[in-house]
Write an enzyme that holds these catalytic residues in place. Sequence first.
Site, PDB file in Angstrom:
ATOM      1  N   ARG A 226       0.849  -1.195   0.000  1.00 40.80           N
ATOM      2  CA  ARG A 226       0.000   0.000   0.000  1.00 40.80           C
ATOM      3  C   ARG A 226       0.886   1.247   0.000  1.00 40.80           C
ATOM      4  O   ARG A 226       1.948   1.264   0.633  1.00 40.80           O
ATOM      5  CB  ARG A 226      -0.899   0.017   1.250  1.00 40.80           C
ATOM      6  CG  ARG A 226      -2.066  -0.955   1.187  1.00 40.80           C
ATOM      7  CD  ARG A 226      -3.061  -0.580   0.098  1.00 40.80           C
ATOM      8  NE  ARG A 226      -4.210  -1.473   0.016  1.00 40.80           N
ATOM      9  CZ  ARG A 226      -4.372  -2.422  -0.904  1.00 40.80           C
ATOM     10  NH1 ARG A 226      -3.427  -2.639  -1.815  1.00 40.80           N
ATOM     11  NH2 ARG A 226      -5.471  -3.154  -0.931  1.00 40.80           N
ATOM     12  N   HIS A 274      -0.894   0.068  -9.900  1.00 36.87           N
ATOM     13  CA  HIS A 274      -1.600  -0.846  -8.970  1.00 36.87           C
ATOM     14  C   HIS A 274      -2.121  -2.086  -9.716  1.00 36.87           C
ATOM     15  O   HIS A 274      -3.322  -2.361  -9.735  1.00 36.87           O
ATOM     16  CB  HIS A 274      -2.755  -0.131  -8.251  1.00 36.87           C
ATOM     17  CG  HIS A 274      -3.168  -0.836  -6.996  1.00 36.87           C
ATOM     18  ND1 HIS A 274      -3.591  -0.190  -5.860  1.00 36.87           N
ATOM     19  CD2 HIS A 274      -3.213  -2.172  -6.686  1.00 36.87           C
ATOM     20  CE1 HIS A 274      -3.895  -1.070  -4.925  1.00 36.87           C
ATOM     21  NE2 HIS A 274      -3.667  -2.298  -5.411  1.00 36.87           N
TER      22      HIS A 274
HETATM   23  P1  NDP Z   1      -2.053 -10.898   5.351  1.00 38.09           P
HETATM   24  O1  NDP Z   1      -2.965 -10.183   6.284  1.00 38.09           O
HETATM   25  O2  NDP Z   1      -2.371 -12.303   4.972  1.00 38.09           O
HETATM   26  O3  NDP Z   1      -0.574 -10.925   5.988  1.00 38.09           O
HETATM   27  C1  NDP Z   1      -0.040  -9.895   6.716  1.00 38.09           C
HETATM   28  C2  NDP Z   1       1.380 -10.265   7.161  1.00 38.09           C
HETATM   29  O4  NDP Z   1       1.999  -9.087   7.676  1.00 38.09           O
HETATM   30  C3  NDP Z   1       1.420 -11.308   8.261  1.00 38.09           C
HETATM   31  O5  NDP Z   1       2.580 -12.093   8.117  1.00 38.09           O
HETATM   32  C4  NDP Z   1       1.544 -10.443   9.519  1.00 38.09           C
HETATM   33  O6  NDP Z   1       2.188 -11.096  10.579  1.00 38.09           O
HETATM   34  C5  NDP Z   1       2.441  -9.339   9.008  1.00 38.09           C
HETATM   35  N1  NDP Z   1       2.307  -8.128   9.821  1.00 38.09           N
HETATM   36  C6  NDP Z   1       1.204  -7.385  10.047  1.00 38.09           C
HETATM   37  N2  NDP Z   1       1.494  -6.349  10.851  1.00 38.09           N
HETATM   38  C7  NDP Z   1       2.811  -6.460  11.145  1.00 38.09           C
HETATM   39  C8  NDP Z   1       3.700  -5.700  11.947  1.00 38.09           C
HETATM   40  N3  NDP Z   1       3.292  -4.616  12.623  1.00 38.09           N
HETATM   41  N4  NDP Z   1       4.980  -6.099  12.043  1.00 38.09           N
HETATM   42  C9  NDP Z   1       5.402  -7.220  11.383  1.00 38.09           C
HETATM   43  N5  NDP Z   1       4.613  -7.982  10.605  1.00 38.09           N
HETATM   44  C10 NDP Z   1       3.332  -7.603  10.505  1.00 38.09           C
HETATM   45  O7  NDP Z   1      -1.898  -9.966   4.058  1.00 38.09           O
HETATM   46  P2  NDP Z   1      -1.824 -10.411   2.510  1.00 38.09           P
HETATM   47  O8  NDP Z   1      -0.656 -11.307   2.356  1.00 38.09           O
HETATM   48  O9  NDP Z   1      -3.150 -10.876   2.029  1.00 38.09           O
HETATM   49  O10 NDP Z   1      -1.566  -8.984   1.802  1.00 38.09           O
HETATM   50  C11 NDP Z   1      -0.311  -8.334   1.922  1.00 38.09           C
HETATM   51  C12 NDP Z   1      -0.386  -6.920   1.359  1.00 38.09           C
HETATM   52  O11 NDP Z   1      -0.565  -6.954  -0.061  1.00 38.09           O
HETATM   53  C13 NDP Z   1      -1.526  -6.045   1.884  1.00 38.09           C
HETATM   54  O12 NDP Z   1      -1.031  -4.733   2.156  1.00 38.09           O
HETATM   55  C14 NDP Z   1      -2.480  -5.954   0.707  1.00 38.09           C
HETATM   56  O13 NDP Z   1      -3.256  -4.770   0.769  1.00 38.09           O
HETATM   57  C15 NDP Z   1      -1.501  -5.947  -0.432  1.00 38.09           C
HETATM   58  N6  NDP Z   1      -2.062  -6.312  -1.744  1.00 38.09           N
HETATM   59  C16 NDP Z   1      -1.666  -5.562  -2.835  1.00 38.09           C
HETATM   60  C17 NDP Z   1      -2.116  -5.881  -4.098  1.00 38.09           C
HETATM   61  C18 NDP Z   1      -1.632  -5.131  -5.295  1.00 38.09           C
HETATM   62  O14 NDP Z   1      -2.108  -5.363  -6.403  1.00 38.09           O
HETATM   63  N7  NDP Z   1      -0.648  -4.258  -5.155  1.00 38.09           N
HETATM   64  C19 NDP Z   1      -3.060  -7.009  -4.307  1.00 38.09           C
HETATM   65  C20 NDP Z   1      -3.349  -7.767  -3.111  1.00 38.09           C
HETATM   66  C21 NDP Z   1      -2.868  -7.405  -1.871  1.00 38.09           C
HETATM   67  P3  NDP Z   1       1.352 -12.025  11.615  1.00 38.09           P
HETATM   68  O15 NDP Z   1       0.555 -12.998  10.788  1.00 38.09           O
HETATM   69  O16 NDP Z   1       2.424 -12.661  12.400  1.00 38.09           O
HETATM   70  O17 NDP Z   1       0.443 -11.121  12.392  1.00 38.09           O
END
Ligand code: NDP
Length: 311
Positions: A226, A274
């Site tokens: 993002r 995007h």
């Molecule tokens: P998930 O919610 O499945 O995964 C999030 C990950 O980030 C988890 O490993 C989580 O750790 C970790 N995380 C969250 N907060 C923290 C923190 N404060 N410190 C360290 N680690 C953290 O997300 P997705 O994999 O589904 O999506 C990832 C990103 O991709 C999102 O921002 C989404 O909006 C973006 N996206 C972009 C697209 C594009 O076309 N550009 C398309 C689809 C998605 P834990 O599980 O241990 O809490």
Amino acid sequence: MAILLATSLEDDELAQWAALLRAALPEETFVTDRAEGDPDRIDVAVISGPRRGALQGLPSLRFIQSTWAGVERLVNDPTIPAGVPLARMVDPAMSDAMAETALWAVLSLHRGYFDYADKQHAHQWAPHPQRRADEVSVAVLGLGQIGTTVAQRIAAQGYRVIGWSRRETRVPDVDTRHADAALPSVLAEADIVVNLLPLTPDTRGFFDKHRFAQMRTGASLVNLARGGHVVDADLLDALANRRLDRAVLDVFHVEPLPPAHAFWSHPKITVLPHVAASTDPRSAADIVAANVRRFREGREPLNLVDRSRGY
Ligand code: NDP
């Protein structure tokens, strides 16, 4: 009861979704406009970037399914009823698409293909020394549904991959680390940092001057998550003072990226509109249908968002 499709999609995309969902859930009644039917009968909403207020005044609403993976706008929208379970899109096809984009960026940075494209415009024949993949360290920040696939695919190409998440997790062939204490070493060791964190209060403005100062000199940033993760002015400073070599950016604070934004013409920034991983209705409609069926059967839907965490 009825399912409301509340979206900001173009008419042809909405028609595609409606046709796929009607085929997958023939027993259901769908409305694409709440004025079409009785709002009291709408108990499920399938949403794709709904306009603000679209889910207000639906007293029977019991389940919301988003067709997008990122939910930061939804959890921050007070017009979306906070007590109604909200599921986000988790689709292996989306993780595959993201892995393609991440691999393109990593390979291009590693082998200097962005530089060669610039050199071609200048009619310059200027080969770089060739590094092996196992001499390049790639950090993947966020090991969620998408980050895990991305980290594994990059590792499969021979790169040294470090994965970072909030909680401890294991990913085959990836050096996983977790929590804030591990972050400085992750950033310091990576030649390429791929961001796949969710946008939450903890991660907004994540890539600021302090984080750029922790990154290896000459490293590159690939932001596929993002725009709000990056402090734009700090990124421009980090590139200007050569702390960073390049940035590949798919997402921005304002989208479409405004025509006058400095990123468009920056020689060290590659801009994508995007498109790193779009939802594909052909696979996603079946995932939505399966979750609606779970809800109808009284089972908990999959991939519910934890609103207090923000993802
Ligand atoms: P998930 O919610 O499945 O995964 C999030 C990950 O980030 C988890 O490993 C989580 O750790 C970790 N995380 C969250 N907060 C923290 C923190 N404060 N410190 C360290 N680690 C953290 O997300 P997705 O994999 O589904 O999506 C990832 C990103 O991709 C999102 O921002 C989404 O909006 C973006 N996206 C972009 C697209 C594009 O076309 N550009 C398309 C689809 C998605 P834990 O599980 O241990 O809490």
